[in-house]
Scaffold this motif. Sequence first.
Motif, PDB file in Angstrom:
ATOM      1  N   VAL A  73      -6.930 -11.585   3.135  1.00 52.96           N
ATOM      2  CA  VAL A  73      -5.579 -11.058   2.683  1.00 52.96           C
ATOM      3  C   VAL A  73      -4.627 -11.441   3.650  1.00 52.96           C
ATOM      4  CG1 VAL A  73      -4.590  -8.729   2.517  1.00 52.96           C
ATOM      5  CG2 VAL A  73      -7.170  -8.986   1.849  1.00 52.96           C
ATOM      6  N   SER A  74      -3.493 -11.628   3.263  1.00 53.40           N
ATOM      7  CA  SER A  74      -2.282 -12.112   4.058  1.00 53.40           C
ATOM      8  C   SER A  74      -1.933 -10.925   5.049  1.00 53.40           C
ATOM      9  CB  SER A  74      -1.115 -12.519   3.122  1.00 53.40           C
ATOM     10  OG  SER A  74      -0.967 -11.343   2.457  1.00 53.40           O
ATOM     11  N   ASP A  81      -0.204  -2.474   2.678  1.00 55.29           N
ATOM     12  CA  ASP A  81      -1.261  -1.469   2.614  1.00 55.29           C
ATOM     13  C   ASP A  81      -1.571  -0.485   3.627  1.00 55.29           C
ATOM     14  OD1 ASP A  81      -1.578  -2.982   0.361  1.00 55.29           O
ATOM     15  OD2 ASP A  81      -3.490  -3.930   1.331  1.00 55.29           O
ATOM     16  N   ASP A  82      -0.927  -0.837   4.875  1.00 53.20           N
ATOM     17  CA  ASP A  82      -1.100   0.346   5.885  1.00 53.20           C
ATOM     18  C   ASP A  82       0.266   1.253   5.794  1.00 53.20           C
ATOM     19  OD1 ASP A  82      -3.371  -1.005   6.928  1.00 53.20           O
ATOM     20  OD2 ASP A  82      -2.320  -1.877   8.528  1.00 53.20           O
ATOM     21  N   LEU A  83       1.153   0.865   5.418  1.00 54.33           N
ATOM     22  CA  LEU A  83       2.519   1.740   5.160  1.00 54.33           C
ATOM     23  C   LEU A  83       2.102   2.640   4.042  1.00 54.33           C
ATOM     24  CD1 LEU A  83       5.322  -0.821   6.124  1.00 54.33           C
ATOM     25  CD2 LEU A  83       4.385   0.938   7.597  1.00 54.33           C
ATOM     26  N   SER A  84       1.637   2.161   3.099  1.00 55.37           N
ATOM     27  CA  SER A  84       1.672   2.917   1.881  1.00 55.37           C
ATOM     28  C   SER A  84       0.545   3.902   2.260  1.00 55.37           C
ATOM     29  CB  SER A  84       1.274   1.993   0.673  1.00 55.37           C
ATOM     30  OG  SER A  84       2.256   1.096   0.442  1.00 55.37           O
ATOM     31  N   HIS A  85      -0.553   3.669   3.029  1.00 56.21           N
ATOM     32  CA  HIS A  85      -1.700   4.535   3.099  1.00 56.21           C
ATOM     33  C   HIS A  85      -1.433   5.661   4.222  1.00 56.21           C
ATOM     34  CE1 HIS A  85      -6.053   5.713   3.153  1.00 56.21           C
ATOM     35  NE2 HIS A  85      -5.837   5.535   4.459  1.00 56.21           N
ATOM     36  N   TYR A  86      -0.720   5.318   5.108  1.00 55.44           N
ATOM     37  CA  TYR A  86      -0.465   6.273   6.495  1.00 55.44           C
ATOM     38  C   TYR A  86       0.598   7.007   6.434  1.00 55.44           C
ATOM     39  CZ  TYR A  86      -4.799   3.882   8.393  1.00 55.44           C
ATOM     40  OH  TYR A  86      -5.960   3.460   8.739  1.00 55.44           O
ATOM     41  N   LEU A  87       1.593   6.655   5.616  1.00 54.68           N
ATOM     42  CA  LEU A  87       2.778   7.267   5.594  1.00 54.68           C
ATOM     43  C   LEU A  87       3.014   8.000   4.525  1.00 54.68           C
ATOM     44  CD1 LEU A  87       5.520   4.536   7.154  1.00 54.68           C
ATOM     45  CD2 LEU A  87       4.074   6.382   8.528  1.00 54.68           C
ATOM     46  N   LYS A  88       3.887   9.136   4.465  1.00 55.81           N
ATOM     47  CA  LYS A  88       4.099  10.018   3.239  1.00 55.81           C
ATOM     48  C   LYS A  88       4.720   9.116   2.095  1.00 55.81           C
ATOM     49  CE  LYS A  88       4.771  14.096   6.208  1.00 55.81           C
ATOM     50  NZ  LYS A  88       5.850  15.207   6.467  1.00 55.81           N
ATOM     51  N   PHE A 102       9.367  -5.407  -1.748  1.00 57.86           N
ATOM     52  CA  PHE A 102       9.283  -5.370  -0.266  1.00 57.86           C
ATOM     53  C   PHE A 102       9.261  -3.872  -0.070  1.00 57.86           C
ATOM     54  CE2 PHE A 102      13.941  -6.054  -0.600  1.00 57.86           C
ATOM     55  CZ  PHE A 102      14.387  -5.155   0.239  1.00 57.86           C
ATOM     56  N   ILE A 103       8.892  -3.354   1.330  1.00 56.27           N
ATOM     57  CA  ILE A 103       8.633  -1.915   1.473  1.00 56.27           C
ATOM     58  C   ILE A 103       9.862  -1.789   2.434  1.00 56.27           C
ATOM     59  CG2 ILE A 103       7.487  -0.368   2.757  1.00 56.27           C
ATOM     60  CD1 ILE A 103       5.147  -1.156   1.038  1.00 56.27           C
ATOM     61  N   THR A 104      10.409  -0.300   2.212  1.00 51.49           N
ATOM     62  CA  THR A 104      11.441   0.090   3.408  1.00 51.49           C
ATOM     63  C   THR A 104      10.932   1.495   3.658  1.00 51.49           C
ATOM     64  OG1 THR A 104      12.816   0.745   1.498  1.00 51.49           O
ATOM     65  CG2 THR A 104      13.279  -1.200   2.406  1.00 51.49           C
ATOM     66  N   LEU A 105      11.438   1.953   4.747  1.00 48.88           N
ATOM     67  CA  LEU A 105      10.826   3.341   5.299  1.00 48.88           C
ATOM     68  C   LEU A 105      12.405   3.905   5.500  1.00 48.88           C
ATOM     69  CD1 LEU A 105       7.989   2.385   8.043  1.00 48.88           C
ATOM     70  CD2 LEU A 105       7.817   2.932   5.454  1.00 48.88           C
ATOM     71  N   THR A 147      21.239   8.027   8.630  1.00 47.77           N
ATOM     72  CA  THR A 147      20.048   7.532   7.617  1.00 47.77           C
ATOM     73  C   THR A 147      19.453   6.232   8.118  1.00 47.77           C
ATOM     74  OG1 THR A 147      20.895   9.016   5.887  1.00 47.77           O
ATOM     75  CG2 THR A 147      19.376   7.375   5.522  1.00 47.77           C
ATOM     76  N   THR A 148      18.160   6.336   8.473  1.00 52.28           N
ATOM     77  CA  THR A 148      17.720   4.954   8.679  1.00 52.28           C
ATOM     78  C   THR A 148      17.003   4.500   7.721  1.00 52.28           C
ATOM     79  OG1 THR A 148      15.605   6.104   9.398  1.00 52.28           O
ATOM     80  CG2 THR A 148      17.351   5.634  11.213  1.00 52.28           C
ATOM     81  N   ILE A 149      17.007   3.167   7.440  1.00 52.28           N
ATOM     82  CA  ILE A 149      16.438   2.340   6.772  1.00 52.28           C
ATOM     83  C   ILE A 149      15.571   1.210   7.282  1.00 52.28           C
ATOM     84  CG2 ILE A 149      16.296   0.827   4.405  1.00 52.28           C
ATOM     85  CD1 ILE A 149      18.871   2.306   3.673  1.00 52.28           C
ATOM     86  N   ALA A 150      14.298   1.563   7.665  1.00 53.76           N
ATOM     87  CA  ALA A 150      13.308   0.426   8.443  1.00 53.76           C
ATOM     88  C   ALA A 150      12.791  -0.659   7.516  1.00 53.76           C
ATOM     89  CB  ALA A 150      12.210   0.871   9.252  1.00 53.76           C
ATOM     90  N   VAL A 151      13.204  -1.793   7.568  1.00 56.09           N
ATOM     91  CA  VAL A 151      12.559  -2.841   6.628  1.00 56.09           C
ATOM     92  C   VAL A 151      11.445  -3.638   7.005  1.00 56.09           C
ATOM     93  CG1 VAL A 151      13.443  -4.964   5.197  1.00 56.09           C
ATOM     94  CG2 VAL A 151      14.952  -3.286   6.127  1.00 56.09           C
ATOM     95  N   GLN A 152      10.291  -3.669   6.234  1.00 57.39           N
ATOM     96  CA  GLN A 152       9.029  -4.436   6.483  1.00 57.39           C
ATOM     97  C   GLN A 152       9.466  -5.959   6.108  1.00 57.39           C
ATOM     98  OE1 GLN A 152       6.100  -3.920   7.706  1.00 57.39           O
ATOM     99  NE2 GLN A 152       5.854  -5.939   7.769  1.00 57.39           N
TER     100      GLN A 152
END
Length: 319
Positions: A73-74, A81-88, A102-105, A147-152
């Motif tokens: 897995v890349s 996967d980690d972000l989706s699993h461990y964060l709300k 892509f994913i943002t928080l 407001t924070t937008i953290a980018v993966q």
Amino acid sequence: MDGVTVLRHLPFNLHLFRLPALLLLSLTVTQAAAQQNEEQEQEEAADKAPESYEYAAPSYRIERSKLKITEPVSWEQLQRDDLSHYLKPATVTPLLAGPEDFITLIKNELTSNSKGVAILLPDWQQGATTPNSLNYLRKTLPDQGWTTIAVQPYEKPPQYPSIALKPSEQEEENNTSLEQYRQKLTAMMTAVMEKAKTYPGMFLVIVQGSHAALLTDLYQQEKVPLPNALVVLSSYMLTATENEAYAKTLAQTELPVLDLSLKRDHPLAVTNARLRLAYADKEMKASYRQRILNNFATGDYPEQSLLREINSWLRYEGW
């Protein structure tokens, strides 16, 4: 004729040695018999071996053909996967950049007076929550009205830096790899800015490492919507040519820039911080401030000092 019969026909003067000779001859006969039995056992085992091989080999080949080796897995997928699993789920917001997502928080500001949106972009090969500095800002800035937008981010180009033998080939391969990555970064940051415009206030971009150089180049070429201010952390590129180009571009951009690095930092970050300051002085860039923070662990930003430098600089700029 056995050994005893042979000894009886020997001359008289040899009868004195017949007992040792008898023992020696008996030992020789015993060894010959043992060797013969061992050879016979080996032949029997060899005769049985093909039968057992014929029975086992087809079964072994069938089981081996059923094995399915999956590709690893890349790194990028693992981070997602980690972000989706461990964060709300309410925190994780996927965005679409062209054909890729892509994913943002996103964490909303928690005050009555909204200052704007702080976009946090880590260096490549870093996670959205991995760098202590950016993750601290992601959690702290909402309490101050941001407001924070953290980018993966995406993975680093696999062929960068080039390992070609000739410098001309290295430069060509590096340019090709970086140009492809710039296209992906352009689509990503354009989508992030579109999302940021749904919130009131100013736009602050805080970017780390090599992404600072790439993003500054995109801002200078106006390929990405401009923020109101830019903060770069420990920024550098991996080749001398690219670092010099980055220093020139940063000095010529009209964006207000806060350039932060550490006393104990990546060697390229320390060296090229001086180069960027020299070019900024040469271009007489007024809206440029460089600070070097004291730290204990290499690459680890002191949280309170980092936040204080950003806030004081924003107040100086009038925000």
